[in-house]
Structures are given as structure tokens and as C-alpha cells.
Scaffold this motif. Structure first.
Motif, PDB file in Angstrom:
ATOM      1  N   ALA A  91       0.835  -1.209   0.000  1.00 49.66           N
ATOM      2  CA  ALA A  91       0.000   0.000   0.000  1.00 49.66           C
ATOM      3  C   ALA A  91       0.871   1.262   0.000  1.00 49.66           C
ATOM      4  CB  ALA A  91      -0.940  -0.001   1.196  1.00 49.66           C
ATOM      5  N   ALA A  92       2.026   1.181   0.633  1.00 53.50           N
ATOM      6  CA  ALA A  92       2.928   2.341   0.669  1.00 53.50           C
ATOM      7  C   ALA A  92       3.428   2.701  -0.723  1.00 53.50           C
ATOM      8  CB  ALA A  92       4.106   2.073   1.606  1.00 53.50           C
ATOM      9  N   THR A  93       3.498   1.719  -1.626  1.00 48.44           N
ATOM     10  CA  THR A  93       3.976   2.028  -2.974  1.00 48.44           C
ATOM     11  C   THR A  93       3.022   2.953  -3.705  1.00 48.44           C
ATOM     12  OG1 THR A  93       2.981   0.080  -4.055  1.00 48.44           O
ATOM     13  CG2 THR A  93       5.204  -0.183  -3.146  1.00 48.44           C
ATOM     14  N   ASP A  94       1.756   2.962  -3.299  1.00 49.18           N
ATOM     15  CA  ASP A  94       0.780   3.884  -3.891  1.00 49.18           C
ATOM     16  C   ASP A  94       0.723   5.217  -3.160  1.00 49.18           C
ATOM     17  OD1 ASP A  94      -0.106   2.344  -5.981  1.00 49.18           O
ATOM     18  OD2 ASP A  94      -1.901   1.620  -4.962  1.00 49.18           O
ATOM     19  N   ARG A  95       1.184   5.249  -1.943  1.00 46.34           N
ATOM     20  CA  ARG A  95       1.064   6.452  -1.125  1.00 46.34           C
ATOM     21  C   ARG A  95       2.213   7.423  -1.291  1.00 46.34           C
ATOM     22  NH1 ARG A  95      -1.973   5.451   3.825  1.00 46.34           N
ATOM     23  NH2 ARG A  95      -3.744   4.233   3.130  1.00 46.34           N
ATOM     24  N   TYR A  96       3.336   6.929  -1.757  1.00 44.61           N
ATOM     25  CA  TYR A  96       4.489   7.811  -1.895  1.00 44.61           C
ATOM     26  C   TYR A  96       4.890   7.851  -3.357  1.00 44.61           C
ATOM     27  CZ  TYR A  96       8.566  10.471  -0.606  1.00 44.61           C
ATOM     28  OH  TYR A  96       9.464  11.483  -0.482  1.00 44.61           O
ATOM     29  N   PRO A  97       4.805   9.019  -3.987  1.00 44.15           N
ATOM     30  CA  PRO A  97       5.117   9.116  -5.416  1.00 44.15           C
ATOM     31  C   PRO A  97       6.603   8.871  -5.693  1.00 44.15           C
ATOM     32  CG  PRO A  97       4.807  11.303  -4.481  1.00 44.15           C
ATOM     33  CD  PRO A  97       4.486  10.306  -3.397  1.00 44.15           C
ATOM     34  N   CYS A  98       6.871   8.220  -6.803  1.00 44.01           N
ATOM     35  CA  CYS A  98       8.270   7.931  -7.123  1.00 44.01           C
ATOM     36  C   CYS A  98       8.854   8.918  -8.129  1.00 44.01           C
ATOM     37  CB  CYS A  98       8.430   6.499  -7.614  1.00 44.01           C
ATOM     38  SG  CYS A  98       7.639   6.149  -9.172  1.00 44.01           S
ATOM     39  N   ALA A  99       8.017   9.658  -8.827  1.00 42.35           N
ATOM     40  CA  ALA A  99       8.508  10.599  -9.836  1.00 42.35           C
ATOM     41  C   ALA A  99       9.449  11.627  -9.205  1.00 42.35           C
ATOM     42  CB  ALA A  99       7.342  11.304 -10.513  1.00 42.35           C
ATOM     43  N   GLY A 100      10.628  11.725  -9.784  1.00 41.64           N
ATOM     44  CA  GLY A 100      11.609  12.684  -9.293  1.00 41.64           C
ATOM     45  C   GLY A 100      12.530  12.145  -8.219  1.00 41.64           C
ATOM     46  N   ASP A 101      12.283  10.941  -7.753  1.00 42.76           N
ATOM     47  CA  ASP A 101      13.129  10.315  -6.737  1.00 42.76           C
ATOM     48  C   ASP A 101      13.922   9.212  -7.438  1.00 42.76           C
ATOM     49  OD1 ASP A 101      14.017   8.380  -4.730  1.00 42.76           O
ATOM     50  OD2 ASP A 101      12.662   9.386  -3.318  1.00 42.76           O
ATOM     51  N   ALA A 102      15.199   9.448  -7.650  1.00 42.79           N
ATOM     52  CA  ALA A 102      16.020   8.533  -8.453  1.00 42.79           C
ATOM     53  C   ALA A 102      16.020   7.109  -7.907  1.00 42.79           C
ATOM     54  CB  ALA A 102      17.450   9.060  -8.548  1.00 42.79           C
ATOM     55  N   GLU A 103      16.070   6.968  -6.603  1.00 40.65           N
ATOM     56  CA  GLU A 103      16.115   5.620  -6.015  1.00 40.65           C
ATOM     57  C   GLU A 103      14.790   4.882  -6.220  1.00 40.65           C
ATOM     58  OE1 GLU A 103      18.066   3.683  -2.018  1.00 40.65           O
ATOM     59  OE2 GLU A 103      17.041   5.604  -1.804  1.00 40.65           O
ATOM     60  N   LEU A 104      13.678   5.571  -6.031  1.00 43.11           N
ATOM     61  CA  LEU A 104      12.372   4.943  -6.242  1.00 43.11           C
ATOM     62  C   LEU A 104      12.124   4.670  -7.725  1.00 43.11           C
ATOM     63  CD1 LEU A 104      10.134   6.883  -3.712  1.00 43.11           C
ATOM     64  CD2 LEU A 104      10.892   4.508  -3.555  1.00 43.11           C
ATOM     65  N   GLU A 105      12.540   5.596  -8.577  1.00 42.28           N
ATOM     66  CA  GLU A 105      12.395   5.367 -10.019  1.00 42.28           C
ATOM     67  C   GLU A 105      13.203   4.149 -10.454  1.00 42.28           C
ATOM     68  OE1 GLU A 105      13.433   9.039 -11.942  1.00 42.28           O
ATOM     69  OE2 GLU A 105      11.471   9.937 -11.532  1.00 42.28           O
ATOM     70  N   ALA A 106      14.380   3.975  -9.882  1.00 47.51           N
ATOM     71  CA  ALA A 106      15.207   2.806 -10.209  1.00 47.51           C
ATOM     72  C   ALA A 106      14.531   1.516  -9.752  1.00 47.51           C
ATOM     73  CB  ALA A 106      16.585   2.944  -9.574  1.00 47.51           C
ATOM     74  N   ALA A 107      13.859   1.567  -8.605  1.00 45.33           N
ATOM     75  CA  ALA A 107      13.146   0.385  -8.117  1.00 45.33           C
ATOM     76  C   ALA A 107      11.992   0.020  -9.048  1.00 45.33           C
ATOM     77  CB  ALA A 107      12.644   0.619  -6.690  1.00 45.33           C
ATOM     78  N   VAL A 108      11.287   1.024  -9.556  1.00 46.10           N
ATOM     79  CA  VAL A 108      10.210   0.770 -10.519  1.00 46.10           C
ATOM     80  C   VAL A 108      10.798   0.208 -11.811  1.00 46.10           C
ATOM     81  CG1 VAL A 108       8.439   1.850 -11.971  1.00 46.10           C
ATOM     82  CG2 VAL A 108       8.632   2.480  -9.561  1.00 46.10           C
ATOM     83  N   GLU A 109      11.914   0.738 -12.232  1.00 48.48           N
ATOM     84  CA  GLU A 109      12.565   0.229 -13.449  1.00 48.48           C
ATOM     85  C   GLU A 109      13.019  -1.212 -13.269  1.00 48.48           C
ATOM     86  OE1 GLU A 109      12.658   1.476 -16.532  1.00 48.48           O
ATOM     87  OE2 GLU A 109      11.375   3.044 -15.716  1.00 48.48           O
ATOM     88  N   TRP A 110      13.419  -1.572 -12.052  1.00 47.37           N
ATOM     89  CA  TRP A 110      13.799  -2.958 -11.782  1.00 47.37           C
ATOM     90  C   TRP A 110      12.591  -3.873 -11.973  1.00 47.37           C
ATOM     91  CZ3 TRP A 110      15.299  -5.164  -6.318  1.00 47.37           C
ATOM     92  CH2 TRP A 110      15.767  -6.479  -6.458  1.00 47.37           C
ATOM     93  N   VAL A 111      11.438  -3.465 -11.451  1.00 49.15           N
ATOM     94  CA  VAL A 111      10.206  -4.253 -11.643  1.00 49.15           C
ATOM     95  C   VAL A 111       9.927  -4.397 -13.137  1.00 49.15           C
ATOM     96  CG1 VAL A 111       7.696  -4.271 -11.319  1.00 49.15           C
ATOM     97  CG2 VAL A 111       9.209  -3.651  -9.399  1.00 49.15           C
ATOM     98  N   LEU A 112      10.004  -3.295 -13.871  1.00 46.03           N
ATOM     99  CA  LEU A 112       9.740  -3.350 -15.317  1.00 46.03           C
ATOM    100  C   LEU A 112      10.788  -4.189 -16.053  1.00 46.03           C
ATOM    101  CD1 LEU A 112       8.565   0.309 -15.937  1.00 46.03           C
ATOM    102  CD2 LEU A 112       7.197  -1.778 -16.204  1.00 46.03           C
ATOM    103  N   ALA A 113      12.027  -4.133 -15.608  1.00 44.98           N
ATOM    104  CA  ALA A 113      13.073  -4.948 -16.239  1.00 44.98           C
ATOM    105  C   ALA A 113      12.803  -6.432 -16.034  1.00 44.98           C
ATOM    106  CB  ALA A 113      14.445  -4.570 -15.685  1.00 44.98           C
TER     107      ALA A 113
END
Length: 188
Positions: A91-113
């Protein structure tokens, strides 16, 4: 501290998570937590990052040794199981935006990879593989989000509904394939 917050979020729900609750659980005063986080938003960010990392690892583990439709199904089931095992962290993944946060964006890219790797068994162009990975992410997230929040009205069987979703996704991916499999329908 993050492990304690994660346990509280998973067992009691993200809405019950507060810095005061974490401090009480740890037997410290709330100001002591500020040595580890900058505040509640930073705590959510940490849980969001942990959730994405756990998800990516679970997906990668589920896809080992599989390809094609079997891989897609295994990854989908792993996604659902992660949400069941860690509802608060997820649920926290929906509550905290990842746009603009390099570490969170990388984590999303890992899921997509990982999802992209899942699709290697299909003969897709790079563009179609990227779009298909994003479609899988959207579908699995949406289904899991609805399922975890009682968004599937009864009397529908969620297992049956999920199997149909996977079949639909795989049929669409096959449709995009440059060398679609031969249909055996009607062959005796």
C-alpha cells in the motif's frame, strides 16, 4: 526501525502506522526516530522502496527457468502473493510518489526490467516488449489492488478471474509477436 514499521503496516494496516506507534513498539520516544527518518513522509518513502524491492525480487525468483505464458502466469501469481504477504508495504507504494526520486524510479525500473525479461520467450520488438511489460505491471497491480481492497464483487471467483486475465494478457502478447505460435484449435 523500518522493519518494525513494515511489520506494523503489514499486520495492522498502513493507516494505523504512525511514528508514535513505531516509537512505542521500539520502546523509545518519538524524537529518537528522527535519527533514522526525517518524518512520516520519509518513513513512507522507505516502505515504498522496500515494497518495490521485495516485489522485484519475488517476480525475478518466480520467473526462473520459465518462459512464455508459464513465465507470465508465474510472475502474476508472485505479484498477488507479495501483496497478500505484505499488504501494508505494498500500500505504501501507492502512497508515496516515485517521480523525481532517483532511487524509487530505479526500483520501478527494476520491476519493469524483470517483467521485460519475463517476455523474452516471445518474439517481440523492443518497443512491444516495453509496452507489454508496462501492460503486465498495470494489470497485475490493478488486479492485486482491487483484490486486496475487496474490489472484486461476489460471487466471482478471484482465482478464475485471475486465470482469465493471464490468458487475455498472453493472447495479446502472442498477437504482438512477430512469429505467433501456430494455432492448434480445430486440429485433430
Amino acid at each position: 526501525m523500518i522493519a518494525t514499521a513494515a511489520r506494523i503496516a503489514d499486520s495492522e494496516g498502513l493507516d494505523r502506522l504512525t511514528l508514535t506507534r513505531v516509537a512505542d513498539e521500539l520502546g523509545v520516544r518519538q524524537p529518537a526516530l528522527y535519527r533514522h527518518v526525517d518524518g512520516y513522509d520519509d518513513l513512507l518513502r522507505s516502505l515504498s522502496l522496500r515494497g518495490r524491492e521485495i516485489l522485484a525480487q519475488r517476480l525475478a525468483d518466480a520467473a526462473v527457468g520459465l518462459s512464455g505464458d508459464d513465465s507470465v502466469a508465474a510472475v502474476g501469481h508472485a505479484w498477488r502473493q507479495m501483496v497478500r504477504d505484505h499488504p501494508g508495504i505494498y500500500a505504501a507504494t501507492d502512497r508515496y510518489p516515485c517521480a523525481g526520486d532517483a532511487e524509487l524510479e530505479a526500483a520501478v525500473e527494476w520491476v519493469l526490467a524483470v517483467l521485460g525479461q519475463t517476455l523474452r520467450g516471445y518474439d517481440l520488438s523492443e518497443e512491444d516488449r516495453v509496452h507489454s511489460a508496462r501492460a503486465l505491471r498495470s494489470a497485475f497491480h490493478g488486479f492485486s489492488h482491487l483484490e486486496s481492497g475487496d474490489g472484486h464483487p461476489l460471487p466471482h471467483d478471484p482465482e478464475d478471474a485471475f486465470e482469465h486475465l493471464v490468458q487475455l494478457l498472453c493472447a495479446g502478447i502472442h498477437r504482438l509477436s512477430r512469429n505467433p505460435p501456430m494455432s492448434t484449435e480445430g486440429v485433430k
